[in-house]
Scaffold this motif. Structure first.
Motif, PDB file in Angstrom:
ATOM      1  N   VAL A  71       9.871  39.717 -17.142  1.00 56.35           N
ATOM      2  CA  VAL A  71      10.954  40.486 -17.738  1.00 56.35           C
ATOM      3  C   VAL A  71      10.747  40.472 -19.250  1.00 56.35           C
ATOM      4  N   CYS A  72      10.820  41.633 -19.869  1.00 54.74           N
ATOM      5  CA  CYS A  72      10.501  41.753 -21.294  1.00 54.74           C
ATOM      6  C   CYS A  72      11.706  42.267 -22.072  1.00 54.74           C
ATOM      7  N   ILE A  73      11.810  41.800 -23.302  1.00 56.62           N
ATOM      8  CA  ILE A  73      12.892  42.205 -24.194  1.00 56.62           C
ATOM      9  C   ILE A  73      12.289  43.004 -25.342  1.00 56.62           C
ATOM     10  N   GLY A  74      12.755  44.228 -25.531  1.00 58.37           N
ATOM     11  CA  GLY A  74      12.247  45.083 -26.595  1.00 58.37           C
ATOM     12  C   GLY A  74      13.139  45.031 -27.827  1.00 58.37           C
ATOM     13  N   LEU A  75      12.541  45.309 -28.975  1.00 51.92           N
ATOM     14  CA  LEU A  75      13.294  45.412 -30.243  1.00 51.92           C
ATOM     15  C   LEU A  75      14.180  44.190 -30.470  1.00 51.92           C
ATOM     16  N   VAL A  93      17.352  45.063 -24.937  1.00 53.29           N
ATOM     17  CA  VAL A  93      16.597  46.139 -24.285  1.00 53.29           C
ATOM     18  C   VAL A  93      15.670  45.478 -23.266  1.00 53.29           C
ATOM     19  N   VAL A  94      15.785  45.872 -22.004  1.00 51.77           N
ATOM     20  CA  VAL A  94      15.075  45.180 -20.921  1.00 51.77           C
ATOM     21  C   VAL A  94      14.089  46.133 -20.251  1.00 51.77           C
ATOM     22  N   PHE A  95      12.856  45.662 -20.055  1.00 51.13           N
ATOM     23  CA  PHE A  95      11.878  46.372 -19.235  1.00 51.13           C
ATOM     24  C   PHE A  95      11.044  45.336 -18.504  1.00 51.13           C
ATOM     25  N   MET A  96      10.166  45.780 -17.624  1.00 42.37           N
ATOM     26  CA  MET A  96       9.411  44.862 -16.772  1.00 42.37           C
ATOM     27  C   MET A  96       7.913  45.089 -16.933  1.00 42.37           C
ATOM     28  N   LYS A  97       7.168  44.025 -16.733  1.00 44.97           N
ATOM     29  CA  LYS A  97       5.718  44.100 -16.578  1.00 44.97           C
ATOM     30  C   LYS A  97       5.365  43.492 -15.222  1.00 44.97           C
ATOM     31  N   ALA A  98       4.358  44.057 -14.575  1.00 45.94           N
ATOM     32  CA  ALA A  98       3.924  43.526 -13.284  1.00 45.94           C
ATOM     33  C   ALA A  98       3.094  42.259 -13.490  1.00 45.94           C
ATOM     34  N   ASN A 213      14.248  34.832 -36.381  1.00 46.66           N
ATOM     35  CA  ASN A 213      14.668  36.198 -36.678  1.00 46.66           C
ATOM     36  C   ASN A 213      14.936  37.029 -35.425  1.00 46.66           C
ATOM     37  N   MET A 214      14.978  36.387 -34.255  1.00 48.83           N
ATOM     38  CA  MET A 214      15.376  37.121 -33.053  1.00 48.83           C
ATOM     39  C   MET A 214      16.808  37.641 -33.195  1.00 48.83           C
ATOM     40  N   ILE A 215      17.047  38.825 -32.688  1.00 50.19           N
ATOM     41  CA  ILE A 215      18.404  39.355 -32.630  1.00 50.19           C
ATOM     42  C   ILE A 215      19.201  38.625 -31.552  1.00 50.19           C
ATOM     43  N   PHE A 216      18.591  38.455 -30.393  1.00 48.77           N
ATOM     44  CA  PHE A 216      19.188  37.708 -29.288  1.00 48.77           C
ATOM     45  C   PHE A 216      18.307  36.497 -29.018  1.00 48.77           C
ATOM     46  N   ASP A 217      18.861  35.303 -29.211  1.00 48.05           N
ATOM     47  CA  ASP A 217      18.033  34.110 -29.070  1.00 48.05           C
ATOM     48  C   ASP A 217      17.706  33.839 -27.603  1.00 48.05           C
ATOM     49  N   VAL A 218      16.842  32.850 -27.393  1.00 49.98           N
ATOM     50  CA  VAL A 218      16.345  32.565 -26.046  1.00 49.98           C
ATOM     51  C   VAL A 218      17.486  32.282 -25.074  1.00 49.98           C
ATOM     52  N   ALA A 219      18.421  31.454 -25.479  1.00 48.06           N
ATOM     53  CA  ALA A 219      19.532  31.104 -24.585  1.00 48.06           C
ATOM     54  C   ALA A 219      20.346  32.338 -24.217  1.00 48.06           C
ATOM     55  N   HIS A 220      20.593  33.190 -25.188  1.00 45.81           N
ATOM     56  CA  HIS A 220      21.360  34.410 -24.913  1.00 45.81           C
ATOM     57  C   HIS A 220      20.599  35.306 -23.946  1.00 45.81           C
ATOM     58  N   VAL A 221      19.296  35.441 -24.139  1.00 46.83           N
ATOM     59  CA  VAL A 221      18.484  36.307 -23.280  1.00 46.83           C
ATOM     60  C   VAL A 221      18.516  35.826 -21.833  1.00 46.83           C
ATOM     61  N   VAL A 222      18.328  34.533 -21.619  1.00 49.41           N
ATOM     62  CA  VAL A 222      18.336  33.998 -20.242  1.00 49.41           C
ATOM     63  C   VAL A 222      19.708  34.206 -19.606  1.00 49.41           C
ATOM     64  N   GLY A 240      10.090  39.353 -27.062  1.00 44.63           N
ATOM     65  CA  GLY A 240      10.047  40.291 -28.176  1.00 44.63           C
ATOM     66  C   GLY A 240       9.057  39.869 -29.245  1.00 44.63           C
ATOM     67  N   THR A 241       8.799  40.793 -30.180  1.00 46.49           N
ATOM     68  CA  THR A 241       7.755  40.577 -31.182  1.00 46.49           C
ATOM     69  C   THR A 241       8.279  40.827 -32.589  1.00 46.49           C
ATOM     70  N   PRO A 242       7.777  40.096 -33.581  1.00 49.11           N
ATOM     71  CA  PRO A 242       8.180  40.354 -34.968  1.00 49.11           C
ATOM     72  C   PRO A 242       7.464  41.570 -35.548  1.00 49.11           C
ATOM     73  N   ALA A 243       7.781  41.877 -36.801  1.00 51.76           N
ATOM     74  CA  ALA A 243       7.193  43.028 -37.484  1.00 51.76           C
ATOM     75  C   ALA A 243       5.683  42.872 -37.620  1.00 51.76           C
TER      76      ALA A 243
END
Length: 279
Positions: A71-75, A93-98, A213-222, A240-243
């Motif tokens: 499960v991936c988090i964008g932006l 923002v949620v998307f998936m990778k196989a 600098n995450m918008i949503f930290d790890v705990a929030h994402v889970v 997610g990824t930085p600039a």
């Protein structure tokens, strides 16, 4: 403690290290590295495990043997959202990778046929160790995280953004998720919001950020994901990824080409190095 899978593709040996230097063969205790195993690391007796020879040229494979879903988090970094011209999202923002996109940290990555916009993304990966569904709060997330690793969320931006539909077409090309070299247990990592992430292409620094600098930290994402899907041991979350991605650079944007060498690292989680080839 760190967990890895060492050896050639399809013949990796599960391994564990208490100090990051000496690697031990886990097979007397477990046939593979799983989310449950990493979560139970405090109870492992390593005293009688045989050593594994690790030196220059030793291949580290993906450190998790049975990945459920990715499960991936964008932006999810403020500076990355800004460089792409996007407003910080009000919800993740949620998307998936196989899982079949996963390769070892130093394996070849393939630029897809017809690609002109293959991009790189250094990301902190979360490995789930205990089933999480409808968690009551972000504070409950820590008890469900087994450990952390490095992911390179390789992306093809034309496929992702310009070809219609959802992002999945640009995220699921063959070899598009180098993973590892190891999983560090949650207690070894400590605060996941205090890690530096860096990436270079052909020796030139491209990304240099911090998980603070995450918008949503790890705990929030889970916690958030558990409201929409059940997270099982062996699931992986790319956070997610930085600039610094190619998409955010001035024209002509420095997208990846066959022959390029990408190197990335996260504090305490090791390094990756991939040479890109043609599919």
């Amino acid at each position: 403690m760190r967990f890895a899978r060492i050896g050639e593709p399809g013949a990796e040996v599960p391994a564990v290290s208490a100090d990051g230097k000496t690697w031990l063969d886990l097979r007397p205790l477990a046939q593979d590295v799983t989310g449950e195993l990493v979560a139970a690391s405090a109870g492992l007796d390593l005293a009688e495990l045989p050593g594994l020879p690790v030196g220059p040229g030793t291949r580290f494979g993906p450190p998790l043997g049975r990945i459920g879903k990715i499960v991936c988090i964008g932006l999810n970094y403020r500076d990355h959202a800004a460089e792409t011209g996007a407003e910080p999202p009000p919800e993740p923002v949620v998307f998936m990778k196989a899982p079949d996109t996963v390769v070892g940290p130093d394996d070849e990555v393939l630029v897809p046929r017809g690609s002109t916009k293959t991009d790189y993304e250094v990301e902190l990966a979360v490995v789930i160790g205990r089933t999480a569904r409808y968690l009551d709060s972000p504070a409950a997330a820590a008890g469900h995280i087994a450990g952390y690793a490095i992911s390179n969320d390789v992306s093809e931006r034309e496929f992702q953004i310009e070809r219609g539909g959802q992002w999945d077409k640009g995220k699921n090309c063959e070899t598009f998720n180098p993973f590892g070299p190891w999983i560090a247990t949650a207690d070894e990592v400590g605060d996941p919001q205090a890690l530096g992430l860096r990436l270079s292409v052909n020796g030139e620094s491209r990304q240099d950020g911090s998980t603070k600098n995450m918008i949503f930290d790890v705990a929030h994402v889970v916690w958030y994901l558990s409201q929409f899907m059940t997270l099982y041991p062996g699931d992986v979350i790319n956070t997610g990824t930085p600039a610094g991605v190619a998409m955010g650079k001035p024209d002509p944007k420095p997208y990846l080409r066959p022959g390029d060498v990408v190197e990335l690292e996260i504090d305490g989680l090791g390094r990756q190095r991939q040479t890109f080839g043609a599919a």
